[in-house]
Design a protein around this motif. Structure first.
Motif, PDB file in Angstrom:
ATOM      1  N   LEU A 147      -3.344  -5.212  -2.123  1.00  0.00           N
ATOM      2  CA  LEU A 147      -3.732  -3.880  -1.675  1.00  0.00           C
ATOM      3  C   LEU A 147      -5.049  -3.942  -0.917  1.00  0.00           C
ATOM      4  O   LEU A 147      -5.890  -4.810  -1.167  1.00  0.00           O
ATOM      5  CB  LEU A 147      -3.867  -2.938  -2.869  1.00  0.00           C
ATOM      6  CG  LEU A 147      -2.628  -2.724  -3.743  1.00  0.00           C
ATOM      7  CD1 LEU A 147      -2.971  -1.809  -4.907  1.00  0.00           C
ATOM      8  CD2 LEU A 147      -1.479  -2.151  -2.934  1.00  0.00           C
ATOM      9  N   SER A 148      -5.225  -3.002  -0.010  1.00  0.00           N
ATOM     10  CA  SER A 148      -6.491  -2.920   0.713  1.00  0.00           C
ATOM     11  C   SER A 148      -7.605  -2.493  -0.238  1.00  0.00           C
ATOM     12  O   SER A 148      -7.342  -1.885  -1.279  1.00  0.00           O
ATOM     13  CB  SER A 148      -6.377  -1.919   1.860  1.00  0.00           C
ATOM     14  OG  SER A 148      -6.161  -0.619   1.348  1.00  0.00           O
ATOM     15  N   GLU A 208       1.361   4.121  -3.012  1.00  0.00           N
ATOM     16  CA  GLU A 208       1.090   5.521  -2.681  1.00  0.00           C
ATOM     17  C   GLU A 208       2.293   6.399  -2.987  1.00  0.00           C
ATOM     18  O   GLU A 208       2.169   7.499  -3.529  1.00  0.00           O
ATOM     19  CB  GLU A 208       0.694   5.640  -1.210  1.00  0.00           C
ATOM     20  CG  GLU A 208       0.340   7.061  -0.764  1.00  0.00           C
ATOM     21  CD  GLU A 208      -0.839   7.637  -1.528  1.00  0.00           C
ATOM     22  OE1 GLU A 208      -0.855   8.863  -1.738  1.00  0.00           O
ATOM     23  OE2 GLU A 208      -1.743   6.866  -1.943  1.00  0.00           O
ATOM     24  N   ASN A 211       0.823  -1.210   0.000  1.00  0.00           N
ATOM     25  CA  ASN A 211       0.000   0.000   0.000  1.00  0.00           C
ATOM     26  C   ASN A 211       0.852   1.253   0.000  1.00  0.00           C
ATOM     27  O   ASN A 211       0.603   2.197  -0.756  1.00  0.00           O
ATOM     28  CB  ASN A 211      -0.928   0.004   1.214  1.00  0.00           C
ATOM     29  CG  ASN A 211      -2.078  -0.972   1.065  1.00  0.00           C
ATOM     30  OD1 ASN A 211      -2.987  -0.758   0.277  1.00  0.00           O
ATOM     31  ND2 ASN A 211      -2.029  -2.065   1.804  1.00  0.00           N
ATOM     32  N   SER A 212       1.873   1.244   0.849  1.00  0.00           N
ATOM     33  CA  SER A 212       2.758   2.418   0.941  1.00  0.00           C
ATOM     34  C   SER A 212       3.550   2.607  -0.347  1.00  0.00           C
ATOM     35  O   SER A 212       3.756   3.743  -0.802  1.00  0.00           O
ATOM     36  CB  SER A 212       3.727   2.250   2.123  1.00  0.00           C
ATOM     37  OG  SER A 212       3.015   2.153   3.333  1.00  0.00           O
ATOM     38  N   LYS A 222      -7.653   1.188  -0.847  1.00  0.00           N
ATOM     39  CA  LYS A 222      -6.550   1.638  -1.703  1.00  0.00           C
ATOM     40  C   LYS A 222      -6.854   1.317  -3.176  1.00  0.00           C
ATOM     41  O   LYS A 222      -6.563   2.116  -4.063  1.00  0.00           O
ATOM     42  CB  LYS A 222      -5.249   0.967  -1.268  1.00  0.00           C
ATOM     43  CG  LYS A 222      -4.045   1.258  -2.156  1.00  0.00           C
ATOM     44  CD  LYS A 222      -3.756   2.755  -2.268  1.00  0.00           C
ATOM     45  CE  LYS A 222      -3.303   3.337  -0.940  1.00  0.00           C
ATOM     46  NZ  LYS A 222      -2.983   4.782  -1.041  1.00  0.00           N
ATOM     47  N   ARG A 223      -7.468   0.177  -3.412  1.00  0.00           N
ATOM     48  CA  ARG A 223      -7.820  -0.185  -4.789  1.00  0.00           C
ATOM     49  C   ARG A 223      -8.821   0.810  -5.371  1.00  0.00           C
ATOM     50  O   ARG A 223      -8.645   1.300  -6.493  1.00  0.00           O
ATOM     51  CB  ARG A 223      -8.435  -1.588  -4.832  1.00  0.00           C
ATOM     52  CG  ARG A 223      -7.500  -2.712  -4.498  1.00  0.00           C
ATOM     53  CD  ARG A 223      -8.232  -4.033  -4.680  1.00  0.00           C
ATOM     54  NE  ARG A 223      -7.693  -5.074  -3.837  1.00  0.00           N
ATOM     55  CZ  ARG A 223      -8.236  -6.271  -3.669  1.00  0.00           C
ATOM     56  NH1 ARG A 223      -9.370  -6.565  -4.285  1.00  0.00           N
ATOM     57  NH2 ARG A 223      -7.685  -7.171  -2.894  1.00  0.00           N
TER      58      ARG A 223
END
Length: 642
Positions: free
Chosen positions: A78-79, A44, A40-41, A82-83
């Motif tokens: 990915l969460s 981002e 995720n990070s 986040k998606r």
């Protein structure tokens, strides 16, 4: 390697593109660690780097490339939030980007993710907008959507199959609007090519994995028919859509059964499209003055393809499907005021005759009267097409066709033999009589035989080269079919055939000589008359001379001449021994020709006196029919000279 600008030194993972090996190795280690433990990070950070890069900079393009590489593999890690966030942000980026190079990188990144999500129906907004933007007035929107289509069609072709007709129509409407923008024009052209490749891939797929389409076959065929119907589209696209359906129907294990699930109205539409395509022929004022009766003369490519497809489709689906779907409309077209439409309709009947023989026989009582009228149509091309169709019906609907309709058809064909103003029609009528007689009893032929022979002998005296060749072929066939009347035919023919032999020179047509040889040998076999003994030497010499002039290995004349040598041996028996020293070297030479005795995937089916049932149907071991001609001649020599 890329030289990183100072202003970008603080951007994450920029050292992945550094010239310094240590920096690049360190950045790669950190990048792989982040992929594994902090997806995720990482995503981002990469997206933030894209947003912080100067507009149109190389740095932003590089980050798009990195994001494009990692997104598919990291997506499931990915969460959910986040998606969803990433889809929204990428969606905004791709439609708002104005720099061309950055837009290409962005669309590539979006496509890498869409290729993963579209098959699962997980990016509905982008999917719908890609279709909607085909009609946009925004020049940037047109460029963007073409870049996306260019990327996505090969990535997930199965998703777009149900929308092929809409895509083609959209691309067709879009192309004229991007002519002034070079980049959009190139992108549109590339996307169009990918669309054609998509259709070609589908044809290959339906040929090897037919069952893949089973669930949605009705929808797929419906859209393929729509493409075929759209006259605004190019020939290539329309032909590919037809080829898909024909290939599907030709799969006897699964595809033919799947076609039974297709609504009958779609089959009717397809047949109507193919019949309409048959009107694509040239109007040639000099057509009747041609020196050869070329069947393909004047046909445009669309017509030729439709003829082949209609024939294949009829064989694949059979009369129980084809005839009910086209009967009413097709038969009505026989009376149309437009000669091209009449020509197309009567041509179509001949084309479907091989696959629909039983069903057509049931309709023939209604059709024969119209067919006879069309033999005397006001337009010679329609007359010619009708006569050709009679020949096809004689082949595939025999012998009932001959038994039931000989009075109407033979009388009409004999009348055409008298049409001195149309030698091309006379030639075609002679050929039709040949086909009619091949599967016809002697009793049916008997009332017409003397009249036919008299007129064909007249062709030998006064006709053009093509008329003479056609008449010789027909007379040879009649000699075999007429049985007890073969003596009359032999006596009528030989004076004229002798003249051809005795006056033959180097300038005499090779085809005419070969046809004369065929007629002589077949007539002699039929009548059992040894009056030919006086001409055996001349016949043998001409056969050998014709063999020696063959420069093309694949020339069908070579097969014909070998058969004639075999027949000569058959009716001469032991008397042929004296000619073996002349004939055998020629036969052996043919047998040794490269590619002449070869294993082939395609067996010849024409000119077959040989028992074709003896030919293995295994594609891995089908002897070329050419080799069988040589073998047959050897067989004749062995069996009749020993």
């Amino acid at each position: 390697m890329v030289t990183t600008p100072k202003s970008a030194k603080k951007l994450p993972f920029i050292d992945l593109y550094s010239d310094d090996d240590k920096l690049r190795k360190s950045a790669k280690t950190l990048f792989n660690y982040s992929k594994k433990y902090f997806p995720n990070s990482l995503i981002e950070e990469l997206f933030q780097a894209i947003e912080c890069s100067p507009p149109g900079s190389r740095t932003g393009i590089l980050y798009y490339d990195v994001l494009s590489d990692v997104l598919p593999s990291l997506w499931t890690k990915l969460s959910l939030s986040k998606r969803n966030d990433l889809k929204i942000r990428l969606h905004e980026k791709v439609w708002l980007e104005t720099d061309y190079e950055t837009l290409k990188a962005c669309s590539s990144c979006v496509s890498s993710l869409a290729g993963l999500l579209f098959p699962k129906n997980e990016w509905v907004l982008l999917f719908h907008l890609m279709f909607e933007y085909l009609g946009t007035n925004s020049s940037n929107g047109k460029l963007c959507v073409m870049l996306l289509w260019n990327e996505l069609i090969p990535k997930c072709p199965e998703v777009f199959v149900p929308y092929v007709d809409f895509l083609i129509e959209g691309f067709t409407d879009l192309m004229p609007t991007v002519l002034e923008d070079h980049r959009s024009r190139v992108a549109a052209a590339r996307a169009s090519v990918k669309l054609i490749f998509l259709l070609e891939d589908l044809i290959v797929l339906v040929g090897v994995e037919t069952a893949v389409f089973k669930v949605n076959i009705g929808v797929v065929v419906k859209y393929m028919v729509r493409i075929a119907e759209n006259s605004k589209l190019g020939e290539k696209l329309r032909q590919l859509s037809i080829e898909f359906i024909v290939t599907l129907a030709e799969d006897r294990e699964i595809g033919c059964g799947m076609m039974q699930m297709v609504p009958k109205e779609e089959v009717t539409k397809l047949l109507s499209v193919l019949i309409v395509m048959l009107v694509h022929i040239k109007e040639d004022p000099c057509w009747g003055n041609a020196t050869s009766d070329d069947e393909n003369e004047g046909q445009l490519s669309m017509c030729s393809y439709a003829m082949e497809s209609l024939d294949r489709l009829a064989i694949a689906l059979g009369g129980s499907v084809i005839v009910p779907c086209c009967a009413v409309g097709l038969f009505d077209l026989l009376h149309d005021q437009n000669w091209r439409i009449r020509h197309a309709a009567v041509t179509a009947i001949g084309l479907i005759s091989e696959g629909c023989s039983k069903a057509l026989l049931l309709e023939m009582e209604k059709l024969v009267q119209t067919i006879v009228k069309l033999i005397h149509d006001e337009h010679p091309r329609v007359c010619w097409a009708t006569i050709r169709t009679i020949g096809q019906l004689s082949t595939y609907l025999s012998p009932r066709f001959q038994e039931q309709y000989h009075q109407q058809l033979l009388r009409a064909l004999i009348e055409v033999l008298d049409d001195v103003d149309n030698p091309r029609l006379q030639t075609r009528a002679a050929s039709a009589i040949q086909l009619f007689s091949q599967n016809c009893s002697a009793d049916v032929l008997k009332p017409y035989l003397h009249n036919i022979v008299r007129k064909l002998v007249g062709f030998l005296q006064r006709g053009t080269a093509m008329m003479k060749e056609a008449s010789l072929a027909t007379l040879a066939s009649l000699a075999i079919s007429s049985q007890e009347d073969s003596a009359y035919l032999y006596d009528s023919l030989m004076p004229y055939l002798k003249v051809i032999l005795e006056t033959a020179t180097n300038d005499t047509s090779r085809t005419l000589l070969a046809k004369s040889m065929e007629c002589i040998t077949m007539a002699a076999m039929a009548v059992g008359n040894l009056a030919i003994n006086d001409y055996v030497e001349k016949v043998t010499a001409i056969l050998i001379s014709l063999h020696e002039t063959q420069t093309v290995i694949e020339d069908p004349m070579r097969r014909l001449l070998l058969l004639e040598c075999g027949r000569l041996c058959k009716f001469l028996g032991a008397d042929f021994l004296s000619y073996l020293s002349l004939v055998m070297p020629v036969a052996l030479k043919s047998a040794l020709l490269k590619n002449y005795l070869s294993v082939s995937d395609n067996s010849d089916t024409d000119d077959s006196d040989y028992e074709r049932d003896n030919i293995s149907e295994s594609k891995e071991n089908i002897w070329s029919f050419r080799a069988l001609k040589v073998s047959q001649m050897f067989y004749e020599v062995i069996s009749h000279c020993t």
